[in-house]
Design a protein around this motif. Sequence first.
Motif, mmCIF file in Angstrom:
data_model
loop_
_atom_site.group_PDB
_atom_site.id
_atom_site.type_symbol
_atom_site.label_atom_id
_atom_site.label_comp_id
_atom_site.label_asym_id
_atom_site.label_seq_id
_atom_site.Cartn_x
_atom_site.Cartn_y
_atom_site.Cartn_z
ATOM 1 N N PRO A 99 19.008 -18.042 -48.478
ATOM 2 C CA PRO A 99 20.304 -17.552 -48.950
ATOM 3 C C PRO A 99 20.511 -16.054 -48.752
ATOM 4 O O PRO A 99 21.614 -15.621 -48.440
ATOM 5 C CB PRO A 99 20.302 -17.922 -50.429
ATOM 6 C CG PRO A 99 19.352 -19.063 -50.552
ATOM 7 C CD PRO A 99 18.283 -18.785 -49.539
ATOM 8 N N ALA B 130 20.977 -15.408 -45.085
ATOM 9 C CA ALA B 130 22.229 -16.025 -44.642
ATOM 10 C C ALA B 130 23.415 -15.097 -44.848
ATOM 11 O O ALA B 130 24.384 -15.138 -44.081
ATOM 12 C CB ALA B 130 22.454 -17.338 -45.397
ATOM 13 N N ARG B 131 23.348 -14.259 -45.856
ATOM 14 C CA ARG B 131 24.439 -13.301 -46.087
ATOM 15 C C ARG B 131 24.656 -12.392 -44.880
ATOM 16 O O ARG B 131 25.781 -11.962 -44.604
ATOM 17 C CB ARG B 131 24.144 -12.445 -47.318
ATOM 18 C CG ARG B 131 24.300 -13.152 -48.661
ATOM 19 C CD ARG B 131 24.019 -12.165 -49.784
ATOM 20 N NE ARG B 131 24.435 -12.686 -51.093
ATOM 21 C CZ ARG B 131 24.764 -11.902 -52.117
ATOM 22 N NH1 ARG B 131 24.733 -10.585 -51.971
ATOM 23 N NH2 ARG B 131 25.129 -12.424 -53.266
ATOM 24 N N GLU B 132 23.556 -12.071 -44.177
ATOM 25 C CA GLU B 132 23.648 -11.167 -43.026
ATOM 26 C C GLU B 132 24.391 -11.793 -41.859
ATOM 27 O O GLU B 132 24.800 -11.088 -40.929
ATOM 28 C CB GLU B 132 22.244 -10.744 -42.591
ATOM 29 C CG GLU B 132 21.459 -10.009 -43.657
ATOM 30 C CD GLU B 132 22.181 -8.762 -44.143
ATOM 31 O OE1 GLU B 132 22.681 -7.999 -43.290
ATOM 32 O OE2 GLU B 132 22.247 -8.561 -45.375
ATOM 33 N N GLY C 68 28.162 -11.676 -50.932
ATOM 34 C CA GLY C 68 28.250 -13.130 -51.001
ATOM 35 C C GLY C 68 29.459 -13.639 -51.754
ATOM 36 O O GLY C 68 29.788 -14.819 -51.673
ATOM 37 N N GLY D 194 26.088 -16.929 -49.308
ATOM 38 C CA GLY D 194 24.737 -17.024 -48.768
ATOM 39 C C GLY D 194 24.107 -18.369 -49.069
ATOM 40 O O GLY D 194 23.462 -18.989 -48.200
ATOM 41 N N THR E 3 30.735 -17.143 -39.517
ATOM 42 C CA THR E 3 29.351 -16.717 -39.321
ATOM 43 C C THR E 3 29.024 -16.387 -37.866
ATOM 44 O O THR E 3 29.697 -16.823 -36.933
ATOM 45 C CB THR E 3 28.354 -17.799 -39.775
ATOM 46 O OG1 THR E 3 28.306 -18.859 -38.809
ATOM 47 C CG2 THR E 3 28.721 -18.356 -41.136
#
Length: 335
Positions: free
Chosen positions: A154, A157-159, A212, A241, A145
């Motif tokens: 969520p 968070a994927r980004e 994800g 995510g 990350t």
Amino acid sequence: MKLASLKGGRDGRLVVVSRDLTRAALAGDITPTLQAALDDWARIAPLLQALYEQVEADSTATFRFRERDCASPLPRAFQWADGSAYLNHVELVRKARGAEMPASFLSEPLIYQGGSDAFLGPRDPIFLHNAQHGLDLEAEIAVVTDDVPMGVGPVAARESILLVMLVNDITLRGLVPDEIAKGFGFFQSKPNSAFSPVAVTPDELGSAWDGGRLSRPLLSSIDGAPLGRPNAGADMIFDFGQLIAHAARTRPLSAGTIIGSGTVSNRGADGGPGLPIAKGGLGYSCLIEQRTVETLTEGAARTPFLKAGDVVRIEMLDDERHSIFGAIEQHVEAR
């Protein structure tokens, strides 16, 4: 873009690797290590991408890329947190030690914090100190990350996912029950993990990556005999995510944090635990699953845990049967 760390110093030497994993170019003129790149990703990533395009076009100096020369992409990391996103695996492992599965496992991810001060290289040996420890592999997917704020959702968070890798989350099964019984989690039962030679940016994964989940078979074998080929996107009840958001619920995550999927595990067509490859199934990504299924169906486990002399291999292939991340291939050595 594909990145690797050649052995040398504690944090390795960053190289950009060709898509077919045959050639590489040193990235030291841009940034010395992968962690340094992650710390300044918005500025450094375009420069590395430009070098990657030059490698692909054969318009810059390259050398032959050898996976055996690699450390894990991050030879050490600020944080390694491993989830358990495959319910089939959770059920089987808990059955193996006679534990019920709490209902909360269906609604909230399970994560443990592993040791990240020193990872094994993808071709480094696995040392077996005591055969009674029950040495096992665990074939998984992992993401790296960017900085992640506390309380991230969520979707957002994927980004933060910058890179994707494979991992062998080595486990000493014989030590797990006593550690879990103490109520304080894994420690001695989780020695150093090993990651794939190459980490890739999500765009390299094409349609197999949905932001994800990575929907491709994860191949594992022991001494050349297939152990498992489950699809990493199937039966993953929490995507990356959700795992990242859970890890960042009460604290931010630093750039370079590694989040693992947990052992990739698919249910059988009948909804059961699945069959071994020898019986037409997709097999398993760890030995404890195979041993548990043998116990349930045959009354006793027949498959032994890893022993000195065994060779573990973990890999993922694209549609043309080319390796995406390179292979984790580790010999077990007595020590």
